[in-house]
Every structure is written in structure tokens, then in C-alpha cells.
Design a protein around this motif. Structure first.
Motif, PDB file in Angstrom:
ATOM      1  N   GLY A 131     -12.497   0.306  -1.269  1.00 13.81           N
ATOM      2  CA  GLY A 131     -11.735  -0.988  -0.875  1.00 13.81           C
ATOM      3  C   GLY A 131     -10.430  -0.922  -0.818  1.00 13.81           C
ATOM      4  N   LYS A 132      -9.659  -1.606  -0.429  1.00 14.66           N
ATOM      5  CA  LYS A 132      -8.054  -1.522  -0.288  1.00 14.66           C
ATOM      6  C   LYS A 132      -7.483  -2.313  -1.387  1.00 14.66           C
ATOM      7  CE  LYS A 132      -8.160  -0.208   4.132  1.00 14.66           C
ATOM      8  NZ  LYS A 132      -7.970   1.391   4.302  1.00 14.66           N
ATOM      9  N   THR A 133      -6.324  -1.715  -1.975  1.00 14.50           N
ATOM     10  CA  THR A 133      -5.666  -1.710  -3.006  1.00 14.50           C
ATOM     11  C   THR A 133      -4.206  -1.489  -3.089  1.00 14.50           C
ATOM     12  OG1 THR A 133      -6.096  -2.061  -5.446  1.00 14.50           O
ATOM     13  CG2 THR A 133      -6.097   0.143  -4.478  1.00 14.50           C
ATOM     14  N   PRO A 134      -3.380  -2.340  -3.851  1.00 11.38           N
ATOM     15  CA  PRO A 134      -1.867  -1.783  -3.507  1.00 11.38           C
ATOM     16  C   PRO A 134      -1.535  -0.663  -4.452  1.00 11.38           C
ATOM     17  CG  PRO A 134      -2.113  -4.209  -4.165  1.00 11.38           C
ATOM     18  CD  PRO A 134      -3.511  -3.396  -4.562  1.00 11.38           C
ATOM     19  N   ILE A 135      -0.507   0.228  -3.817  1.00 10.33           N
ATOM     20  CA  ILE A 135       0.087   1.156  -4.486  1.00 10.33           C
ATOM     21  C   ILE A 135       1.686   0.842  -4.408  1.00 10.33           C
ATOM     22  CG2 ILE A 135       0.561   3.874  -4.456  1.00 10.33           C
ATOM     23  CD1 ILE A 135      -2.432   2.953  -4.342  1.00 10.33           C
ATOM     24  N   THR A 136       2.205   0.761  -5.653  1.00  2.00           N
ATOM     25  CA  THR A 136       3.663   0.446  -5.629  1.00  2.00           C
ATOM     26  C   THR A 136       4.367   1.397  -6.862  1.00  2.00           C
ATOM     27  OG1 THR A 136       3.318  -1.288  -7.775  1.00  2.00           O
ATOM     28  CG2 THR A 136       2.974  -1.938  -5.456  1.00  2.00           C
ATOM     29  N   ARG A 137       5.616   1.054  -6.970  1.00  2.00           N
ATOM     30  CA  ARG A 137       6.184   1.986  -7.900  1.00  2.00           C
ATOM     31  C   ARG A 137       6.013   1.131  -9.443  1.00  2.00           C
ATOM     32  NH1 ARG A 137       9.874   0.950  -4.282  1.00  2.00           N
ATOM     33  NH2 ARG A 137      10.985  -0.786  -5.418  1.00  2.00           N
ATOM     34  N   ARG A 138       6.123   1.925 -10.502  1.00  7.03           N
ATOM     35  CA  ARG A 138       6.004   1.623 -11.691  1.00  7.03           C
ATOM     36  C   ARG A 138       6.885   0.526 -12.316  1.00  7.03           C
ATOM     37  NH1 ARG A 138       1.786   4.206 -14.347  1.00  7.03           N
ATOM     38  NH2 ARG A 138       0.962   5.915 -13.590  1.00  7.03           N
ATOM     39  N   ASP A 139       7.971   0.556 -11.752  1.00 10.01           N
ATOM     40  CA  ASP A 139       8.877  -0.245 -12.215  1.00 10.01           C
ATOM     41  C   ASP A 139       9.047  -1.609 -11.763  1.00 10.01           C
ATOM     42  OD1 ASP A 139       9.882   0.209  -9.734  1.00 10.01           O
ATOM     43  OD2 ASP A 139      11.600   1.542 -10.285  1.00 10.01           O
ATOM     44  N   THR A 140       7.887  -1.783 -10.551  1.00  7.91           N
ATOM     45  CA  THR A 140       7.774  -3.252 -10.134  1.00  7.91           C
ATOM     46  C   THR A 140       6.693  -4.036 -10.858  1.00  7.91           C
ATOM     47  OG1 THR A 140       6.134  -2.556  -8.491  1.00  7.91           O
ATOM     48  CG2 THR A 140       8.535  -2.419  -7.830  1.00  7.91           C
ATOM     49  N   ALA A 142       3.612  -5.706 -11.690  1.00 10.64           N
ATOM     50  CA  ALA A 142       2.449  -6.654 -11.074  1.00 10.64           C
ATOM     51  C   ALA A 142       2.941  -7.300 -10.009  1.00 10.64           C
ATOM     52  CB  ALA A 142       1.434  -7.105 -12.122  1.00 10.64           C
ATOM     53  N   GLU A 143       4.145  -6.911  -9.635  1.00  8.52           N
ATOM     54  CA  GLU A 143       4.856  -7.940  -8.629  1.00  8.52           C
ATOM     55  C   GLU A 143       4.150  -8.070  -7.254  1.00  8.52           C
ATOM     56  OE1 GLU A 143       9.100  -8.277  -6.296  1.00  8.52           O
ATOM     57  OE2 GLU A 143       8.904  -6.932  -7.914  1.00  8.52           O
ATOM     58  N   PHE A 144       3.358  -7.010  -6.853  1.00  6.31           N
ATOM     59  CA  PHE A 144       2.683  -7.150  -5.694  1.00  6.31           C
ATOM     60  C   PHE A 144       0.960  -6.954  -5.905  1.00  6.31           C
ATOM     61  CE2 PHE A 144       6.937  -4.986  -4.867  1.00  6.31           C
ATOM     62  CZ  PHE A 144       7.402  -5.992  -4.086  1.00  6.31           C
ATOM     63  N   SER A 145       0.680  -7.620  -6.734  1.00  4.65           N
ATOM     64  CA  SER A 145      -0.857  -7.540  -6.855  1.00  4.65           C
ATOM     65  C   SER A 145      -1.653  -8.082  -6.052  1.00  4.65           C
ATOM     66  CB  SER A 145      -1.429  -8.119  -8.517  1.00  4.65           C
ATOM     67  OG  SER A 145      -0.510  -7.182  -9.142  1.00  4.65           O
ATOM     68  N   GLU A 148      -1.036 -12.733  -1.274  1.00  5.51           N
ATOM     69  CA  GLU A 148       0.160 -13.695  -1.181  1.00  5.51           C
ATOM     70  C   GLU A 148       1.210 -13.232  -1.808  1.00  5.51           C
ATOM     71  OE1 GLU A 148      -3.846 -15.260  -1.265  1.00  5.51           O
ATOM     72  OE2 GLU A 148      -2.991 -14.100  -2.726  1.00  5.51           O
ATOM     73  N   GLN A 149       1.448 -12.467  -2.983  1.00  4.27           N
ATOM     74  CA  GLN A 149       2.679 -11.858  -3.108  1.00  4.27           C
ATOM     75  C   GLN A 149       3.138 -10.872  -2.364  1.00  4.27           C
ATOM     76  OE1 GLN A 149       1.157 -10.293  -7.023  1.00  4.27           O
ATOM     77  NE2 GLN A 149       2.425 -11.757  -8.056  1.00  4.27           N
ATOM     78  N   ILE A 150       2.329 -10.157  -1.596  1.00 14.97           N
ATOM     79  CA  ILE A 150       2.729  -9.122  -0.447  1.00 14.97           C
ATOM     80  C   ILE A 150       3.231  -9.684   0.768  1.00 14.97           C
ATOM     81  CG2 ILE A 150       1.956  -7.152   0.633  1.00 14.97           C
ATOM     82  CD1 ILE A 150      -0.037  -6.346  -1.647  1.00 14.97           C
ATOM     83  N   ASN A 151       2.372 -10.766   1.030  1.00 14.70           N
ATOM     84  CA  ASN A 151       2.772 -11.392   2.189  1.00 14.70           C
ATOM     85  C   ASN A 151       3.678 -12.382   2.261  1.00 14.70           C
ATOM     86  OD1 ASN A 151       2.353 -12.146   5.179  1.00 14.70           O
ATOM     87  ND2 ASN A 151       0.897 -14.014   4.620  1.00 14.70           N
ATOM     88  N   ARG A 152       5.149 -11.930   1.988  1.00 15.78           N
ATOM     89  CA  ARG A 152       6.267 -12.723   2.097  1.00 15.78           C
ATOM     90  C   ARG A 152       7.365 -12.164   2.655  1.00 15.78           C
ATOM     91  NH1 ARG A 152       8.315 -12.609  -3.265  1.00 15.78           N
ATOM     92  NH2 ARG A 152       6.898 -10.856  -3.862  1.00 15.78           N
ATOM     93  N   PRO A 153       8.228 -12.920   3.221  1.00 13.05           N
ATOM     94  CA  PRO A 153       9.462 -12.405   4.043  1.00 13.05           C
ATOM     95  C   PRO A 153      10.218 -11.483   3.062  1.00 13.05           C
ATOM     96  CG  PRO A 153       9.368 -14.580   4.519  1.00 13.05           C
ATOM     97  CD  PRO A 153       8.212 -14.189   3.451  1.00 13.05           C
ATOM     98  N   GLY A 154      10.567 -10.344   3.365  1.00 12.75           N
ATOM     99  CA  GLY A 154      11.465  -9.481   2.624  1.00 12.75           C
ATOM    100  C   GLY A 154      10.628  -8.334   1.870  1.00 12.75           C
ATOM    101  N   LEU A 219      -2.735  -0.438  -8.396  1.00 15.98           N
ATOM    102  CA  LEU A 219      -3.148  -1.712  -8.935  1.00 15.98           C
ATOM    103  C   LEU A 219      -4.582  -2.103  -8.711  1.00 15.98           C
ATOM    104  CD1 LEU A 219       0.166  -3.646  -7.805  1.00 15.98           C
ATOM    105  CD2 LEU A 219      -0.125  -2.311 -10.092  1.00 15.98           C
ATOM    106  N   HIS A 220      -5.195  -2.560  -9.862  1.00 16.53           N
ATOM    107  CA  HIS A 220      -6.525  -3.116  -9.840  1.00 16.53           C
ATOM    108  C   HIS A 220      -7.534  -2.210  -8.997  1.00 16.53           C
ATOM    109  CE1 HIS A 220      -5.669  -5.624  -6.183  1.00 16.53           C
ATOM    110  NE2 HIS A 220      -4.699  -6.027  -6.854  1.00 16.53           N
ATOM    111  N   PRO A 221      -7.710  -0.946  -9.104  1.00 16.11           N
ATOM    112  CA  PRO A 221      -8.569  -0.102  -8.253  1.00 16.11           C
ATOM    113  C   PRO A 221      -9.926  -0.448  -8.399  1.00 16.11           C
ATOM    114  CG  PRO A 221      -7.613   1.117  -9.909  1.00 16.11           C
ATOM    115  CD  PRO A 221      -6.901   0.018 -10.000  1.00 16.11           C
TER     116      PRO A 221
END
Length: 269
Positions: A131-140, A142-145, A148-154, A219-221
Motif C-alpha cells: 500500500g502507498k505510504t509517505p516517505i519524508t525527512r526525519r526532521d519534518t 509527522a507533518e506529512f502523515s 490532507e496534510q500533503i495535498n496543500r499548496p506549497g 510513515l505508518h507503513p
């Protein structure tokens, strides 16, 4: 978790094959043919097409050295057929046209059960679930969990061109800034170096990649955004090949062979 899901697949994998009249040898006494060497021009070679850029399923290194779970499955199947194996490169973007043009017998490499692919190939039985799950930098953190958090301008989303990752990103992140990357080998560097914020990909790949990229986190694999089966593609004009492949895969599932192939790559959940 992956191995638990594989167990769920195993439970129902053998029954349909019995209706096809296929006899499976299940247990420690299963006979495996000796490994056969292959050259690029080997007659009767099993042509295994793969992008080779999607570990732990399939990856190519150096001068054409292929490794991965799907690669081992392909080699084991070729050994069972007593045919040499020939790996043939293709890309996710060209898979629809090149599968037939390159005379692929099967295609491997972390291929998802996407309905559009049934137009040019048959599917094996499902040998795993992802299943699809986010990969982000550790210093961010849970900002892109969440979607809705990912689907934002910027928010800078990156996806490899031509596969289900691009399809998922286009469908779910229309408000974000989407960058399409030409291949999968270096896309994690873009996130780790801060040139992208998030890459949404298969949880199994995420578990593997963060081992090589200490600055990244998956995140949450165990709770991905969606769920889909992993399959091997089979050419449409050879039902006997498809039946034989399914019988062999069912044996690997029933005896735990598929689970054991994943363990060196992502460990045991």
C-alpha cells in the motif's frame, strides 16, 4: 504487516489451482531443478522483463547484476521449467507498449494489480499485498502523515514517472506541487537533500529505502493509504505458462518461500 498479509493470501491460493487440475507438492520434499546458467542469446530462455529500479522487488546493479525478491522468484520459476533466464530492461512508462514488443514471457519488479495493465498482459495470482505510504525527512516529523496534510499548496510532492506512484499523486494531491522524476533510483536523494518534501510509494519499498537513507523516515507503513496486490505479468498468448506460474507461486506461498525472500531486505515485522 507484510508477512501477515502474505499469510492471508496463502490460505486461498491453492484451491483455485486444484480446479485447473494442477497438482502441487507442498512441504520440505518439494523438488527444485538445479540452477541453469543463461546468456543473452540462450535458446528457449525465459524472457523476464523488469524496470530493475524498485527494491526490494527488483534492482539492477553494475554490469547488469539483478537482485531482489521478484528476481529470485523469476530465477526459481525458470529453474523449475529447466529454462535459462534472460532479464530484459524496460521502464514503467514504456511497459504498456514494450511488454509485447520486447517479447516478454513475464514481467517482474514490484508490479501492482492495476486494471489498466490487464489490457496488455495477464496477471499471476497475488503473491503479496502492499500500500502507498509517505516517505519524508526525519526532521519534518509527522507533518506529512495524511493525504490532507500533503495535498496543500506549497507542499513539494515527487513521484516517479509512469507507474502507480504518479497515478496516486495526481489523483490525491492536486493542490500540491508535483514533480515527476524520470526514474526511481535517485528519487529518494531528492527528498533527503530537501529538494522535495514527500514521496508516496509502496510501504515495502519505504521500509527498505530508509535503511539506505538514514535521513529519511517511512510513515505508518503498517497502515498505508490503500491496499493492492503484487503480481507478475504473463504474456497473453500462453495460458499454459500462466497456469504453471500460478501453481509454482502457490507452492512458494504455501511453504513460506515468499516470506523468506523478503526477510533479508526488510526484516520480519
Amino acid at each position: 504487516m507484510l508477512l501477515r498479509r502474505l499469510g492471508a493470501v496463502t490460505a486461498g491460493a491453492v484451491t483455485p489451482l486444484r480446479r485447473l487440475g494442477v497438482v502441487l507438492l507442498v512441504g520440505p520434499s518439494v523438488l527444485v531443478a538445479p540452477s541453469i546458467s543463461a546468456s543473452a542469446d540462450a535458446p528457449n530462455a525465459l524472457r523476464v522483463c523488469t524496470p530493475g529500479d524498485y527494491p526490494p522487488y527488483a534492482m539492477v546493479e553494475g554490469a547488469g547484476e539483478y537482485r531482489g525478491v521478484d528476481i529470485d522468484l523469476a530465477r526459481g520459476f525458470a529453474d523449475m521449467l529447466r529454462r535459462p533466464v534472460q532479464f530484459v530492461p524496460l521502464t514503467w512508462a514504456s511497459m504498456k507498449t514494450d511488454f509485447a514488443a520486447l517479447h516478454c514471457d513475464i514481467a517482474v519488479g514490484g508490479i501492482s494489480d492495476a486494471p489498466a495493465r490487464r489490457a496488455f498482459a495477464d496477471f499471476s495470482l497475488v503473491y503479496g499485498t502492499d500500500g502507498k505510504t509517505p516517505i519524508t525527512r526525519r526532521d519534518t516529523g509527522a507533518e506529512f502523515s495524511t493525504i490532507e496534510q500533503i495535498n496543500r499548496p506549497g507542499v513539494r510532492v515527487i513521484a516517479n514517472r509512469g507507474g502507480t506512484n504518479e497515478e496516486f499523486a495526481r489523483k490525491n494531491f492536486p493542490e500540491a506541487e508535483l514533480t515527476l522524476w524520470p526514474e526511481n533510483r535517485t528519487i529518494f536523494d531528492e527528498v533527503e537533500q530537501g529538494r522535495a518534501d514527500v514521496f508516496v510509494t509502496d510501504a515495502v519499498e519505504g521500509r527498505y529505502r530508509v535503511r539506505q537513507h538514514p535521513g529519511l523516515q517511512v510513515l505508518h507503513p503498517d497502515k498505508p493509504f490503500d491496499s493492492f496486490g503484487k503480481v507478475l505479468l504473463v504474456r497473453k498468448d500462453d495460458p499454459m505458462l500462466a497456469t504453471t506460474l500460478n501453481a509454482w507461486l502457490a507452492t512458494q506461498l504455501a511453504t513460506g518461500g515468499v516470506d523468506r525472500l523478503f526477510e533479508p531486505w526488510i526484516g520480519t515485522p
